[in-house]
Structures are given as C-alpha cells and as structure tokens.
Design a protein around this motif. Structure first.
Motif, PDB file in Angstrom:
ATOM      1  N   SER A 178       0.829  -1.196   0.000  1.00 57.44           N
ATOM      2  CA  SER A 178       0.000   0.000   0.000  1.00 57.44           C
ATOM      3  C   SER A 178       0.871   1.257   0.000  1.00 57.44           C
ATOM      4  N   TYR A 179       1.902   1.264   0.816  1.00 59.86           N
ATOM      5  CA  TYR A 179       2.839   2.390   0.901  1.00 59.86           C
ATOM      6  C   TYR A 179       3.509   2.650  -0.455  1.00 59.86           C
ATOM      7  N   LEU A 180       3.851   1.575  -1.149  1.00 59.90           N
ATOM      8  CA  LEU A 180       4.519   1.702  -2.446  1.00 59.90           C
ATOM      9  C   LEU A 180       3.549   2.012  -3.580  1.00 59.90           C
ATOM     10  N   GLY A 181       2.246   1.883  -3.294  1.00 62.14           N
ATOM     11  CA  GLY A 181       1.236   2.161  -4.313  1.00 62.14           C
ATOM     12  C   GLY A 181       1.063   1.030  -5.310  1.00 62.14           C
ATOM     13  N   ILE A 182       1.287  -0.204  -4.828  1.00 55.76           N
ATOM     14  CA  ILE A 182       1.185  -1.379  -5.696  1.00 55.76           C
ATOM     15  C   ILE A 182       0.397  -2.475  -4.985  1.00 55.76           C
ATOM     16  N   THR A 183       0.099  -3.548  -5.713  1.00 53.06           N
ATOM     17  CA  THR A 183      -0.584  -4.693  -5.118  1.00 53.06           C
ATOM     18  C   THR A 183       0.445  -5.597  -4.433  1.00 53.06           C
ATOM     19  N   GLN A 184      -0.041  -6.495  -3.589  1.00 57.66           N
ATOM     20  CA  GLN A 184       0.855  -7.455  -2.948  1.00 57.66           C
ATOM     21  C   GLN A 184       1.490  -8.390  -3.978  1.00 57.66           C
ATOM     22  N   VAL A 185       0.761  -8.707  -5.036  1.00 62.46           N
ATOM     23  CA  VAL A 185       1.303  -9.553  -6.099  1.00 62.46           C
ATOM     24  C   VAL A 185       2.499  -8.853  -6.753  1.00 62.46           C
ATOM     25  N   SER A 186       2.353  -7.576  -7.054  1.00 57.74           N
ATOM     26  CA  SER A 186       3.462  -6.813  -7.648  1.00 57.74           C
ATOM     27  C   SER A 186       4.643  -6.734  -6.692  1.00 57.74           C
ATOM     28  N   LEU A 187       4.362  -6.562  -5.397  1.00 55.30           N
ATOM     29  CA  LEU A 187       5.436  -6.522  -4.408  1.00 55.30           C
ATOM     30  C   LEU A 187       6.164  -7.860  -4.368  1.00 55.30           C
TER      31      LEU A 187
END
Length: 187
Positions: free
Chosen positions: A170-179
């Motif tokens: 969330s902090y990075l502005g992405i989904t958990q899958v993308s992380l």
C-alpha cells in the motif's frame, strides 16, 4: 530511544532550553492496534516514538492507503493540526506496542513564544517533516515501484521484519502480487 537524542537529532538545544522543553514531556504507552490519531479530529499533542512502530494511512474507496511508517526516534504529528489547528486527514495506527514521549501542542506553542532556541527547534522540526513529505511526493511521481522498494529497504532496513507486506505494498502504491514479483527479482 532517549528523548535527548531525539530532540538533538532535530536541532541542538542549549541545556536550559532543552530542560524547559523536556519538563513538559511525559511518557505514554499504548498497545498494538491502538489508534493514536484519527482523521477529522484536531490533534492536541505531538509525539515522539521511544520504542515501537506506527503507520499513517487514509481510507479510500474500500481500502486503506498507507503513506508513512514511523519508528524509534520519529515524530508523530498531524501537521494540519499542529500548524493550522484544524482537523487532520490521517489515521495513525500502532503496529506494535509503542512507547511515546508526548507534549501538548498548546504547551509547545507557549514555549516557542518564550524561548527563541525552542522556537528554532520547532521550525526545524516542521522543515524536516516538509522535506520528508516532499521526498515522498517526488518518489511517487518519478520513481518506479522497484526503486521505491529499494529506497525503503535502504532507509528503513528493519521494516520488513516489523510491518505486514500488505502495508508495504500500500505504501509503495502497488498490489501485494506486484510486491512479491519485485522482491523475487531483487533476491
């Protein structure tokens, strides 16, 4: 973390001024999950993290967007309340049992009027918080998610052991899958 180390990291104060400032500070502790600050409320205190971890977030369309993590030594402050005495926009949740140093905003404002050194300390506090906000805005506009993740690891290396991957995504502005994909690429 000792309050004197925290205060001096912001701006070095003469001992008399530091004593005046620390005289108004008290220690408070709250459990994991506690909501320290609430959106749409005027916050009347400034906190410094002695021990623990917090996150600031805002609710948006069925999700929470994390935009800041705080850990030992960091100030926890609603800048809108602090500067304008208006309702803040952030919720701040404790991610661990957390110990704080707390001072009332009113007491701090009085000290600013009475002691030039403390006023300069307060100006420096606001300037440092502004720079952090500016760096975050620039990172979100001009860096890739991978670059932002690498920066996070460099700036706050222990964060992965203390914060859920959902909050980091969330902090990075992405989904958990993308992380997960980014983390696999970096390994």
């Amino acid at each position: 973390m000792d309050i004197n180390i925290i205060l001096n990291a912001i701006y070095s104060l003469p001992s008399a001024s530091r004593s005046r400032l620390t005289a108004g500070i008290k220690e408070v502790s709250y459990p994991r999950g506690y909501m320290l600050l609430r959106a749409q409320k005027i916050e009347t205190s400034v906190y410094f993290i002695k021990k623990g971890m917090v996150r600031a977030y805002q609710n948006a369309a069925e999700s929470e967007i994390t935009f800041w993590f705080g850990q030992e030594g960091d100030p926890v402050i609603s800048m809108k309340s602090y500067i304008k005495n208006k309702k803040g926009y952030e919720d701040i949740e404790l991610l661990e049992n957390t110990d704080f140093y707390q001072i009332s905003s009113t007491q701090l404002q009085t000290l600013y009027k009475e002691d030039l050194h403390i006023a300069n300390w307060g100006r420096k506090l606001a300037e440092l918080e502004l720079v952090k906000t500016e760096e975050r805005l620039i990172a979100m506009q001009f860096k890739t998610a991978t670059q932002r993740y690498k920066d996070l690891l460099e700036q706050q290396p222990g964060l992965l052991n203390r914060v859920s991957l959902g909050h980091i995504a969330s902090y990075l502005g992405i989904t958990q899958v993308s992380l997960s994909r980014i983390r696999a690429e970096i390994r």
